[in-house]
Design an enzyme around this catalytic site. Structure first.
Site, PDB file in Angstrom:
ATOM      1  N   HIS A 128       0.715  -1.069   0.042  1.00  0.00           N
ATOM      2  CA  HIS A 128      -0.026  -0.098  -0.140  1.00  0.00           C
ATOM      3  C   HIS A 128       0.643   1.136  -0.069  1.00  0.00           C
ATOM      4  CE1 HIS A 128      -2.694   3.260   1.680  1.00  0.00           C
ATOM      5  NE2 HIS A 128      -3.786   2.375   1.281  1.00  0.00           N
ATOM      6  N   ASP A 201       3.054  -3.480   8.595  1.00  0.00           N
ATOM      7  CA  ASP A 201       1.683  -2.670   8.276  1.00  0.00           C
ATOM      8  C   ASP A 201       0.558  -3.897   8.585  1.00  0.00           C
ATOM      9  OD1 ASP A 201      -0.520  -1.671   7.296  1.00  0.00           O
ATOM     10  OD2 ASP A 201       0.126  -1.169   5.256  1.00  0.00           O
ATOM     11  N   GLN A 204      -4.658  -4.451   7.959  1.00  0.00           N
ATOM     12  CA  GLN A 204      -5.746  -5.528   7.049  1.00  0.00           C
ATOM     13  C   GLN A 204      -5.660  -6.820   7.933  1.00  0.00           C
ATOM     14  OE1 GLN A 204      -8.024  -4.564   5.239  1.00  0.00           O
ATOM     15  NE2 GLN A 204      -7.095  -2.629   4.394  1.00  0.00           N
ATOM     16  N   LYS A 227     -10.098   0.336  10.451  1.00  0.00           N
ATOM     17  CA  LYS A 227      -9.974  -1.068   9.913  1.00  0.00           C
ATOM     18  C   LYS A 227     -10.396  -1.967  10.881  1.00  0.00           C
ATOM     19  CE  LYS A 227      -7.611   0.505   6.408  1.00  0.00           C
ATOM     20  NZ  LYS A 227      -8.134   1.006   5.101  1.00  0.00           N
ATOM     21  N   CYS A 370      -4.622   2.302  -3.682  1.00  0.00           N
ATOM     22  CA  CYS A 370      -3.596   2.726  -3.092  1.00  0.00           C
ATOM     23  C   CYS A 370      -2.395   1.866  -3.451  1.00  0.00           C
ATOM     24  CB  CYS A 370      -3.689   3.327  -1.787  1.00  0.00           C
ATOM     25  SG  CYS A 370      -4.841   4.906  -1.466  1.00  0.00           S
TER      26      CYS A 370
END
Length: 411
Positions: A128, A201, A204, A227, A370
């Site tokens: 991303h 990261d 998600q 999220k 993105c």
């Protein structure tokens, strides 16, 4: 304990939502009249859980300034804010000395990490933009091109880290485009073998899979509240304190300082306060903590069963439709969170998304998510359609999507 072999096939039985989300019964207007909205865009922003909304309302009634206030409500609010840090630490299995900084979102958290970076960073091209652009801006990013398989990609990462020392390997926990989950323990070991730290990261990932920083060997982890069923622009950076304490404060302002003199001599705090100047998003942090508690209360075993069954139903339904093609990053990674991206022959991604919304009241995402380099690598520089779901999703939402797409392609 649930016995998997006794579970009926996902396509043969109804699957109820696991959680109550705010706005679950929302109606929208379609070409055929009012319809219940089917939210299949959780990867962009998940709806707030009702437990989170209830907790927010409780905190709002006692909301006041944090930290330096002597008043009763200021002390209550400060206690809630600092307690939220500990909730985050426990939820992701953080170490006792890890610093927990509340940020605006994942993007802000990675920019803070880039601000504190003491050397080169190695990063894949599948990321991303939030986990790509901040590193590129440092001028010390070394981009590794992903291969068709994760095995080949891991070899490329190993070679890059071996050829020249790097301070950090920055990777996604789960792709925001396809939902594929990367083997974090293996990547952590790979980074440490070459003297680098690892940042994950987890935007998600945190709502879908258990994470243990200490157990996995993860040095830094970032994610966003929106999220994981919490409203507001709030996020988290949690990780080892030394780089953060050595870096200049992310923002200059009140709360980050221990002493300020008129002659410009300033003593800055260490720890989270060093990078949280100004009034923090207290309600955002409190909402994150409430959301994490709710997810933990549901249990990752049950969440895993729920997502696996819905993914099976979704994948099988998409694969039956002529001209619908699912995307994947790696040929050899099977584990996914509740995300699927696809294209429809003869139909632009935006046209598919508009059709689903305007005619059927189904909300999905379209575009490049993105992740422009990844979509170009997959051969779809114009973008794709993405379906994503979570605790508030049931089999009825998936069935509506498949039926609508079947109508679109004439199946």
């Amino acid at each position: 304990m649930t016995v998997i072999v006794d579970r009926p096939h996902a396509a043969a039985r109804p699957i109820a939502p696991l959680g109550d989300v705010v706005g679950a019964g929302q109606n929208v207007f379609t070409a055929a009249g009012p319809a219940r909205y089917a939210n299949l865009d959780y990867a962009a922003s998940a709806p707030a859980l009702t437990e989170v909304a209830d907790g927010l309302n409780s905190a709002l009634s006692q909301y006041a300034s944090v930290h330096r206030g002597a008043g009763a409500l200021s002390q209550v609010t400060t206690a809630r804010y600092e307690s939220a840090r500990e909730t985050v630490r426990r939820f992701v299995g953080g170490r006792a000395d890890d610093t927990v900084v509340f940020t605006r979102n994942t993007t802000d958290a990675i920019n803070l990490a880039a601000h504190a970076l003491p050397g080169d960073v190695v990063v894949l091209d599948i990321e991303h933009h939030a986990n790509l652009l901040p590193w590129q801006r440092t001028g010390r990013a070394r981009i590794v091109l992903a291969a068709a398989t994760f095995e080949e990609t891991a070899e490329a990462l190993e070679a890059e880290l071996a050829v020249s020392p790097a301070a950090l390997l920055a990777v996604t926990g789960a792709s925001n485009v396809t939902g594929e989950v990367l083997p974090l323990r293996r990547l952590s070991a790979l980074a440490h073998r070459h003297g680098a730290r690892i940042l994950v990261d987890a935007a998600q990932l945190v709502a879908h899979r258990p994470i243990n920083l200490a157990g996995y060997g993860i040095d830094y982890l970032v994610f966003s509240g929106h999220k994981v069923y919490a409203p507001f622009g709030a996020g988290v950076l949690i990780g080892r304190p030394d780089w953060l304490d050595a870096a200049q404060p992310y923002l200059a302002g009140g709360g980050a300082t221990a002493r300020v003199d008129a002659d410009g001599q300033t003593a800055w705090h260490t720890g989270a306060a060093r990078h949280e100047a100004g009034s923090p998003n207290v309600l955002g942090a409190v909402s994150i903590a409430a959301a994490l508690d709710a997810v933990k209360g549901t249990g990752f075993e049950l969440i895993g069963y729920h997502e696996r069954d819905l993914l099976t139903r979704l994948d099988e339904g998409l694969d039956r439709l002529p001209g619908v093609r699912r995307l994947h990053v790696f040929d050899d990674l099977a584990d996914r969170v509740g995300i699927a991206a696809f294209t429809v022959d003869g139909h632009a991604p935006r046209a598919v998304a508009e059709y689903l919304n305007d005619r059927h009241g189904i909300g999905v995402r379209d575009g490049k998510f993105c992740a422009h380099p990844l979509l170009a690598r997959l051969g779809h520089p114009e973008g794709a359609v993405r379906v994503s779901f979570g605790l508030g999703t049931g089999s009825g939402d998936i069935d509506r999507l498949i039926s609508a797409l079947a109508e679109l392609v004439g199946a």
